[in-house]
Write a protein that holds these residues in place. Sequence first.
Motif, mmCIF file in Angstrom:
data_model
loop_
_atom_site.group_PDB
_atom_site.id
_atom_site.type_symbol
_atom_site.label_atom_id
_atom_site.label_comp_id
_atom_site.label_asym_id
_atom_site.label_seq_id
_atom_site.Cartn_x
_atom_site.Cartn_y
_atom_site.Cartn_z
ATOM 1 N N PRO A 112 -0.127 5.523 0.985
ATOM 2 C CA PRO A 112 -1.064 6.423 1.542
ATOM 3 C C PRO A 112 -1.901 7.291 0.644
ATOM 4 N N GLU A 121 -6.269 -1.622 4.331
ATOM 5 C CA GLU A 121 -5.572 -0.612 4.625
ATOM 6 C C GLU A 121 -4.001 -0.849 4.772
ATOM 7 N N ASP A 133 -6.252 4.062 1.777
ATOM 8 C CA ASP A 133 -4.965 3.625 1.195
ATOM 9 C C ASP A 133 -5.032 3.079 -0.567
ATOM 10 N N PHE A 190 0.649 -1.140 0.152
ATOM 11 C CA PHE A 190 -0.030 0.150 0.221
ATOM 12 C C PHE A 190 0.770 0.984 -0.012
#
Length: 906
Positions: A86, A134, A93, A84
């Motif tokens: 951000p 996430e 994400d 991921f």
Amino acid sequence: MSHPDFRLNLRPLGTPRGVSSVVGPHGVGASPGDKKSKNKSIRGKKKSVFETYMSKEDVSEGLKRGTLIQGVLRINPKKFHEAFIPSPDGDRDIFIDGVVARNRALNGDLVVVKLLPEEQWKVIKPESNDKETEGAYELDLPEELCGSHLLQQPVKGYNDSPDVIIEAQFEDSDSEDGHGNTQNVLVDGVKKPSVCVHDKGKEDADAPVTKDESTSTSQDPRALPEKSLQRSAKVVYILEKKHSRAATGFLKLLADKNSELFRKYALFSPSDHRVPRIYVPLKDCPQDFVTRPQDYANTLFICRIVDWKEDSNFALGQLAKSLGQAGEIEPETEGILTEYGVDFSDFSSEVLDCLPQGLPWTVPPEEFSKRRDLRKDCIFTIDPSTARDLDDALSCKLLADGNFEVGVHIADVSYFVPEGSPLDKVAAERATSVYLVQKVVPMLPRLLCEELCSLHPMTDKLTFSVIWTLTPEGKILGEWFGRTIIRSCTKLSYEHAQSMIESPTEKIPEKELPPISPEHTSEEVHRAVLNLHGIAKELRKQRFVDGALRLDQLKLAFTLDHETGLPQGCHIYEYRDSNKLVEEFMLLANMAVAHKTHRTFPERALLRRHPPPQTKMLNDLVEFCEQLGLPMDFSSAGALNKSLTTTFGDDKYSLARKEVLTNMCSRPMQMALYFCSGVLQDQTQFRHYALNVPLYTHFTSPIRRFADVLVHRLLAAALGCGELPDLEPEALQKQADHCNDRRMASKRVQELSTGLFFAILVKESGPLESEAMVLGVLNQAFDVLVLRYGVQKRIYCNVSPHGPLGQGQLQDAGTPPLLCKALPPLTDTPSCVRCTPACPPAFCRGPLRICPASGGKHGGWEHRPGSLLSSLALENTSCGGDTGHVEAEGVPSLTLLPSTTSTKPT
């Protein structure tokens, strides 16, 4: 981690871990969303596995146009095929699926990604309840936000209830940075000590995935609501390789003895699953490795990646060093330090030549005319009993009008570290001292850290002081900054100060106190501590009235054998009034210096900001608490702190529930960051969320943090007693970024060191017993927090050393999740684990034993017979059909076992 006897996967050679060995229509190991490689296989040429990186010019243009996105890559430690970055807008994400899409980037690298077409985005299936959407974060809650907290009354198990009650389901706990793993010292994630090893060839078992848990691709994502999709991307460029490219691991011979590669290379299998396997030249290996590979099965090596070609599934590397036997303290520690790029080498003669040569050193006469002489004042230090780098001291003088003159006196490290000197350069590069369980890797030479700068008692020392005139209620009436000379009258430990606070009217026996200089008495010191304590309580109360937040953090401390260095025991470090006393005045000094330097140099101040929690994860937490009927207010830091303080009672069970909820509230929190005020244009972003103040910096620990040294230089320039540092805003920001990176690495190393010692303690002294509470419920697993040690682990229900446990039934229809699973009995009496909502809501709890599994190499969790969960088994070896793998950063492999049975040999 990998068990030394079972390192190689049985998949065909050359297939990356986490990638299918079947070559499908999308190329080798490509996920369904990956495009066909542009470099199609041509006779006589190797087929490209990875895409060619974009040019710098195209990347720069793409970032300007917004068609490309940059961010720090985070790879899920439990499912390393998931990565991921951000989202720039603070939303969910951006997902990067598979090794190929990661394009040779490693965890922590600053990468540039290109979004895939919408039809290739990840589909989030709401019914799965395993919301691994996430990124995997490594927790770096700012030290101003979380302290060490002791559960005064451990929760006892209640065995008269037929059900296990669950009140937690949030984001699958796969994150590492406050977004998924919490305030625990021993968090799931990154790199485990090699004392906890498992078969690297079976890494797919580390997170059992059922059909329901996998990413959905059967329906057109464009027909789904936007909330059900997660933007997905692929890496097109690496802006900065922040990963050290070093790894610890083990050597194996290649599987195909008839291949050309077998005669040239060995295979290096990293302990961290997120690092690729590496071909290393046989000439780098021990001379007898080819003929006697079994002799090195448990030997830990360091390997550095030197190249990773587009057409190769594996990287190329050089074997740097043989560390020693896996599971031993020193080899493991050296491996941890090397992996995280910590410079633990001796300081060069060029650096040492910068230090004063004439010893013992005394304060030069000219300094007395430049500084305020405070040597006659009652000044003392309060530190851990074992501390040797004493960089802060306190004083408190009662004035005739009933107010107080309170001083914070910080070691003047900048005096001994001239700007631009070799000493300055090495300190800037190291950026921080690194604290391990058994030792410290200092930022500065020990002569400075422990002698010249350390504020030892009854010795003249150079300091930088902030002195206030304060009312008994903590209101600031006056403020002074300046360079000073002090002479500490005594070195108090936190225990000494605490005994004074707890005995306000009793004289502390001289034999229970450290030596005190003859110019001052123990009564004078005692009175000063009590006055400081009284003011600190008022300051603390006002801080929280003004909207500050604190998420208390469990922290393990160890007692070590003086001869062997092995851990003899551990306990949660207790955060008491004496700790709070020191903290309040350090915070006050840091805030004062932040305002002073920013007023004087608005474009060049080095400050520290703490952004608000991530929006998406905070909204999920709000929804979760609403489902449970918890009256939590997340509108501000102060509102959250008030909710955590008032929602739960003071009984032992409520304190444990608060511990779990605090754990969950830590997940959306972001990192605190150093920055240059002239680079960040929006001053609203200067704020420190947890402290709820507009400006903050670090000034009080220059012996161990280079950022503080820079702040000292800025303060000296602001006061006209020093030159302005020769750093433009952009250069200062670059140094701030480096301090952020090294601070993060230092925190990881500290956690891994703690985990290593805890693993060895379990191995040598187990079993250890503790109560645990459930953190979250997933499709076929649940997470627990072991309250006594702050250890978080995942327990898989669909795997067992006694055979499959059958499919669980998870219900999640806008209510707290309910997981029911019937377990095959180990005795004639069937047993059942039932996770269900209750009214009033309550987290489930139960007693666990942490003990070595068979063979003595691994740790385990064992539930007492006859109590809930007693038929549930979990092991960290994933051999054959045994059990599901659980990874934890710095945590030994823990096994939940029925105490009347034994596990299979690992």
